[in-house]
Design a protein around this motif. Structure first.
Motif, mmCIF file in Angstrom:
data_model
loop_
_atom_site.group_PDB
_atom_site.id
_atom_site.type_symbol
_atom_site.label_atom_id
_atom_site.label_comp_id
_atom_site.label_asym_id
_atom_site.label_seq_id
_atom_site.Cartn_x
_atom_site.Cartn_y
_atom_site.Cartn_z
ATOM 1 N N ASN A 195 5.381 17.195 3.031
ATOM 2 C CA ASN A 195 5.823 16.774 4.361
ATOM 3 C C ASN A 195 7.322 16.920 4.559
ATOM 4 O OD1 ASN A 195 3.280 14.991 3.600
ATOM 5 N ND2 ASN A 195 3.315 15.168 5.824
ATOM 6 N N GLY A 196 8.059 17.100 3.466
ATOM 7 C CA GLY A 196 9.500 17.242 3.584
ATOM 8 C C GLY A 196 10.161 17.442 2.234
ATOM 9 N N PHE A 197 11.407 17.920 2.281
ATOM 10 C CA PHE A 197 12.159 18.228 1.065
ATOM 11 C C PHE A 197 13.565 17.634 1.164
ATOM 12 C CE2 PHE A 197 9.077 21.501 1.924
ATOM 13 C CZ PHE A 197 8.483 21.757 0.688
ATOM 14 N N PHE A 198 14.052 17.086 0.054
ATOM 15 C CA PHE A 198 15.401 16.515 0.008
ATOM 16 C C PHE A 198 16.150 17.070 -1.200
ATOM 17 C CE2 PHE A 198 12.762 13.415 2.206
ATOM 18 C CZ PHE A 198 13.531 13.125 3.327
ATOM 19 N N ASP A 199 17.449 17.330 -1.005
ATOM 20 C CA ASP A 199 18.299 17.755 -2.115
ATOM 21 C C ASP A 199 19.535 16.867 -2.167
ATOM 22 O OD1 ASP A 199 19.919 18.658 -0.033
ATOM 23 O OD2 ASP A 199 19.364 20.757 -0.277
ATOM 24 N N THR A 200 20.557 17.292 -2.890
ATOM 25 C CA THR A 200 21.736 16.438 -3.087
ATOM 26 C C THR A 200 22.585 16.261 -1.834
ATOM 27 O OG1 THR A 200 22.890 18.382 -3.969
ATOM 28 C CG2 THR A 200 21.902 16.887 -5.566
ATOM 29 N N LYS A 201 22.232 16.945 -0.747
ATOM 30 C CA LYS A 201 22.953 16.710 0.504
ATOM 31 C C LYS A 201 22.730 15.277 0.989
ATOM 32 C CE LYS A 201 23.209 21.435 2.262
ATOM 33 N NZ LYS A 201 22.756 22.387 3.305
ATOM 34 N N ILE A 202 21.615 14.683 0.608
ATOM 35 C CA ILE A 202 21.350 13.298 1.011
ATOM 36 C C ILE A 202 21.987 12.321 0.029
ATOM 37 C CG2 ILE A 202 19.185 12.775 -0.229
ATOM 38 C CD1 ILE A 202 18.213 11.748 2.644
ATOM 39 N N GLY A 203 22.455 12.840 -1.114
ATOM 40 C CA GLY A 203 23.096 12.006 -2.130
ATOM 41 C C GLY A 203 22.609 12.348 -3.524
ATOM 42 N N SER A 204 23.294 11.846 -4.519
ATOM 43 C CA SER A 204 22.936 12.076 -5.914
ATOM 44 C C SER A 204 21.599 11.411 -6.246
ATOM 45 C CB SER A 204 24.015 11.502 -6.835
ATOM 46 O OG SER A 204 23.557 11.442 -8.171
ATOM 47 N N LYS A 246 -2.898 14.448 -0.889
ATOM 48 C CA LYS A 246 -2.732 14.986 0.463
ATOM 49 C C LYS A 246 -4.021 14.798 1.268
ATOM 50 C CE LYS A 246 -0.312 17.454 3.486
ATOM 51 N NZ LYS A 246 1.014 17.026 3.993
ATOM 52 N N GLU A 247 -5.140 15.090 0.646
ATOM 53 C CA GLU A 247 -6.444 14.962 1.321
ATOM 54 C C GLU A 247 -6.761 13.512 1.661
ATOM 55 O OE1 GLU A 247 -9.001 16.865 -1.464
ATOM 56 O OE2 GLU A 247 -8.297 18.899 -0.957
ATOM 57 N N LYS A 248 -6.196 12.589 0.885
ATOM 58 C CA LYS A 248 -6.410 11.162 1.148
ATOM 59 C C LYS A 248 -5.485 10.633 2.240
ATOM 60 C CE LYS A 248 -8.263 9.794 -3.360
ATOM 61 N NZ LYS A 248 -8.038 8.981 -4.586
ATOM 62 N N GLY A 249 -4.607 11.473 2.740
ATOM 63 C CA GLY A 249 -3.737 11.076 3.840
ATOM 64 C C GLY A 249 -2.353 10.627 3.444
ATOM 65 N N LEU A 250 -2.028 10.709 2.142
ATOM 66 C CA LEU A 250 -0.674 10.346 1.715
ATOM 67 C C LEU A 250 0.314 11.442 2.103
ATOM 68 C CD1 LEU A 250 -1.357 8.969 -1.881
ATOM 69 C CD2 LEU A 250 -0.782 7.646 0.147
ATOM 70 N N LYS A 251 1.508 11.033 2.448
ATOM 71 C CA LYS A 251 2.569 11.997 2.722
ATOM 72 C C LYS A 251 3.308 12.276 1.413
ATOM 73 C CE LYS A 251 3.152 10.841 7.595
ATOM 74 N NZ LYS A 251 4.071 10.406 8.662
ATOM 75 N N ILE A 252 3.654 13.536 1.206
ATOM 76 C CA ILE A 252 4.276 13.933 -0.056
ATOM 77 C C ILE A 252 5.623 14.600 0.213
ATOM 78 C CG2 ILE A 252 4.020 15.291 -2.166
ATOM 79 C CD1 ILE A 252 0.967 15.137 -1.717
ATOM 80 N N TYR A 253 6.650 14.115 -0.490
ATOM 81 C CA TYR A 253 8.008 14.626 -0.318
ATOM 82 C C TYR A 253 8.589 15.009 -1.680
ATOM 83 C CZ TYR A 253 7.540 12.292 4.205
ATOM 84 O OH TYR A 253 7.095 11.891 5.437
ATOM 85 N N MET A 264 0.844 -1.206 0.000
ATOM 86 C CA MET A 264 0.000 0.000 0.000
ATOM 87 C C MET A 264 0.876 1.252 0.000
ATOM 88 S SD MET A 264 -3.071 1.266 0.054
ATOM 89 C CE MET A 264 -4.112 -0.097 0.594
ATOM 90 N N ILE A 265 0.633 2.147 -0.958
ATOM 91 C CA ILE A 265 1.419 3.376 -1.040
ATOM 92 C C ILE A 265 1.035 4.322 0.096
ATOM 93 C CG2 ILE A 265 1.926 5.416 -2.438
ATOM 94 C CD1 ILE A 265 3.144 2.814 -3.480
ATOM 95 N N LYS A 266 2.048 4.713 0.855
ATOM 96 C CA LYS A 266 1.843 5.633 1.975
ATOM 97 C C LYS A 266 2.463 7.004 1.715
ATOM 98 C CE LYS A 266 1.840 1.842 5.345
ATOM 99 N NZ LYS A 266 2.545 1.243 6.513
ATOM 100 N N ALA A 267 3.423 7.048 0.778
ATOM 101 C CA ALA A 267 4.128 8.308 0.522
ATOM 102 C C ALA A 267 4.443 8.472 -0.964
ATOM 103 C CB ALA A 267 5.419 8.365 1.333
#
Length: 225
Positions: free
Chosen positions: A148-157, A114-121, A1-4
């Motif tokens: 719900n959050g943001f990621f860039d290249t600091k976490i990796g390529s 978002k309204e369905k409760g999925l988290k979006i990054y 089940m997709i949660k995010a």
């Protein structure tokens, strides 16, 4: 089940042409004067220190300007450059010269999920600062509440499997419960190898892919598992 949902920006949520034809030229045009005006600020000094560490030498204002100009023209995914562009774009967004382009289908589906409760990054090569600015000053106003959050290249390529494993770990969600959306095949391959579900967004031209393909967000069907 997709949660995010994990999504790219350029070519996926937003037009490639807007980023390449509007935002990049803006940062190139403002580069020299911005560095000169802000050379002694803490934020710019941190960026210059990053650049100096990469080049193993202390760089001057003139050297930094030329190096960053070259990197912008080559569209290099260098963290120091992305941080600097974020600062330059901040000026543009706040004074109204820039406004983040969002495809209507992306905006509507993101709201629905978002309204369905999925988290979006978001996972983008642009800095987290630039991402937040882009969505804060979008054509739909401030839509940062969708994410719900943001990621860039600091976490990796974006083209390394480990980056997606780290994101799954960071958001405390099994990779099999995450759907990654992008227009880039190599990124999707890495996300798939990390265990995520994938969809390739192909908006402007036909393209073969090892992944499910959608022309827009309306065509994205969430996997059952």
């Amino acid at each position: 089940m997709i949660k995010a949902i994990l999504t790219d920006i350029e070519g996926t949520i937003s037009s490639i042409s807007y980023v390449k034809d509007v935002m990049f030229p803006y940062s190139l045009q403002r580069l020299g004067s911005f560095l000169k005006e802000n050379w002694d600020t803490q934020e710019v000094r941190q960026i210059i220190n990053l650049l100096s560490q990469k080049l193993s030498k202390q760089v001057s204002l003139e050297e930094a300007t030329e190096i960053f100009k070259e990197w912008i023209e080559k569209d290099l995914k260098e963290t120091a450059l992305k941080e600097l562009q974020g600062l330059i774009w901040e000026e543009g967004f706040k004074n109204g010269e820039l406004k983040g382009h969002i495809y209507p289908d992306a905006y509507e589906k993101l709201k629905e999920w978002k309204e369905k409760g999925l988290k979006i990054y978001v996972f983008s090569s642009g800095s987290v600062k630039a991402q937040k600015l882009f969505f804060s000053y979008s054509v739909y106003g401030d839509i940062t509440y969708l994410f719900n959050g943001f990621f860039d290249t600091k976490i990796g390529s974006k083209k390394e499997v480990n980056s997606y494993l780290e994101i799954a770990k960071s958001i405390d969600t099994q990779a099999d419960d995450i759907l990654f959306l992008s227009d880039v095949e190599e990124e999707l391959d890495c996300a798939k190898s990390a265990g995520m579900h994938t969809y390739r967004i192909v908006r402007e031209e036909e393209s073969t892919s090892k992944h499910p393909v959608a022309k827009n967000f309306y065509q994205v069907v969430l996997p059952d598992g």
